[in-house]
Design a protein around this motif. Structure first.
Motif, PDB file in Angstrom:
ATOM      1  N   LYS A 214       0.835  -1.204   0.000  1.00 55.49           N
ATOM      2  CA  LYS A 214       0.000   0.000   0.000  1.00 55.49           C
ATOM      3  C   LYS A 214       0.874   1.260   0.000  1.00 55.49           C
ATOM      4  O   LYS A 214       0.569   2.230  -0.687  1.00 55.49           O
ATOM      5  CB  LYS A 214      -0.926  -0.004   1.221  1.00 55.49           C
ATOM      6  N   ALA A 215       1.950   1.249   0.778  1.00 51.13           N
ATOM      7  CA  ALA A 215       2.817   2.424   0.878  1.00 51.13           C
ATOM      8  C   ALA A 215       3.799   2.538  -0.288  1.00 51.13           C
ATOM      9  O   ALA A 215       4.320   3.620  -0.545  1.00 51.13           O
ATOM     10  CB  ALA A 215       3.585   2.389   2.201  1.00 51.13           C
ATOM     11  N   ALA A 216       4.053   1.419  -0.963  1.00 58.40           N
ATOM     12  CA  ALA A 216       5.005   1.414  -2.085  1.00 58.40           C
ATOM     13  C   ALA A 216       4.440   0.582  -3.231  1.00 58.40           C
ATOM     14  O   ALA A 216       4.977  -0.466  -3.584  1.00 58.40           O
ATOM     15  CB  ALA A 216       6.343   0.845  -1.626  1.00 58.40           C
ATOM     16  N   PRO A 217       3.333   1.036  -3.830  1.00 56.83           N
ATOM     17  CA  PRO A 217       2.667   0.219  -4.855  1.00 56.83           C
ATOM     18  C   PRO A 217       3.508  -0.078  -6.097  1.00 56.83           C
ATOM     19  O   PRO A 217       3.260  -1.061  -6.778  1.00 56.83           O
ATOM     20  CB  PRO A 217       1.417   1.032  -5.211  1.00 56.83           C
ATOM     21  N   GLU A 218       4.507   0.745  -6.370  1.00 54.49           N
ATOM     22  CA  GLU A 218       5.340   0.519  -7.556  1.00 54.49           C
ATOM     23  C   GLU A 218       6.550  -0.367  -7.274  1.00 54.49           C
ATOM     24  O   GLU A 218       7.291  -0.716  -8.187  1.00 54.49           O
ATOM     25  CB  GLU A 218       5.795   1.862  -8.126  1.00 54.49           C
ATOM     26  N   ALA A 219       6.753  -0.725  -6.026  1.00 54.13           N
ATOM     27  CA  ALA A 219       7.903  -1.560  -5.667  1.00 54.13           C
ATOM     28  C   ALA A 219       7.759  -2.952  -6.271  1.00 54.13           C
ATOM     29  O   ALA A 219       6.657  -3.486  -6.392  1.00 54.13           O
ATOM     30  CB  ALA A 219       8.035  -1.661  -4.155  1.00 54.13           C
TER      31      ALA A 219
END
Length: 123
Positions: free
Chosen positions: A31-36
């Protein structure tokens, strides 16, 4: 434990309480780093976004969270109630995960990596 091929397999290998905390931690990170990009590295879940972002792992009595040294320094006051080291923090299995703190740490690491990538001229 056999080496997991992916994060789903890694989480599925742990009993109820550990598995539930791993699922919750994974959700917070996504949720905090959706592109990770999510993968397995060093036998544990790993997230990257323009370089290393963080790792996590389950142990007998805790969940190890490895957001690297800069995040530990940045959030040391909040992390100090847990067992921690230079680049890691241990969340006890018998306590709730500090969801807000974890989200802030992940967002901090994303911002750090994006700023570093921008400075190097990456998009």
């Amino acid at each position: 434990m056999n080496k997991a091929k992916d994060v789903d397999e890694y989480i599925a290998a742990f009993p109820d309480n550990s598995g539930e905390k791993l699922k919750q931690l994974r959700t917070l990170i996504k949720k905090a780093a959706p592109e990770a990009v999510e993968s397995i590295s060093y036998g544990m879940p790993y997230y990257s976004l323009h370089g290393r972002l963080m790792y996590f792992a389950a142990f007998k009595n805790h969940i190890g969270f490895y957001p690297l040294t800069s995040a530990i320094k940045e959030f040391e006051a909040e992390i100090s109630k847990f067992k921690y080291a230079k680049g890691s923090v241990q969340f006890p299995l018998d306590k709730k995960l500090p969801a807000g703190l974890i989200s802030r740490i992940v967002k901090f690491r994303v911002k750090e990596n994006l700023e570093r990538a921008k400075a190097k001229g990456k998009k």
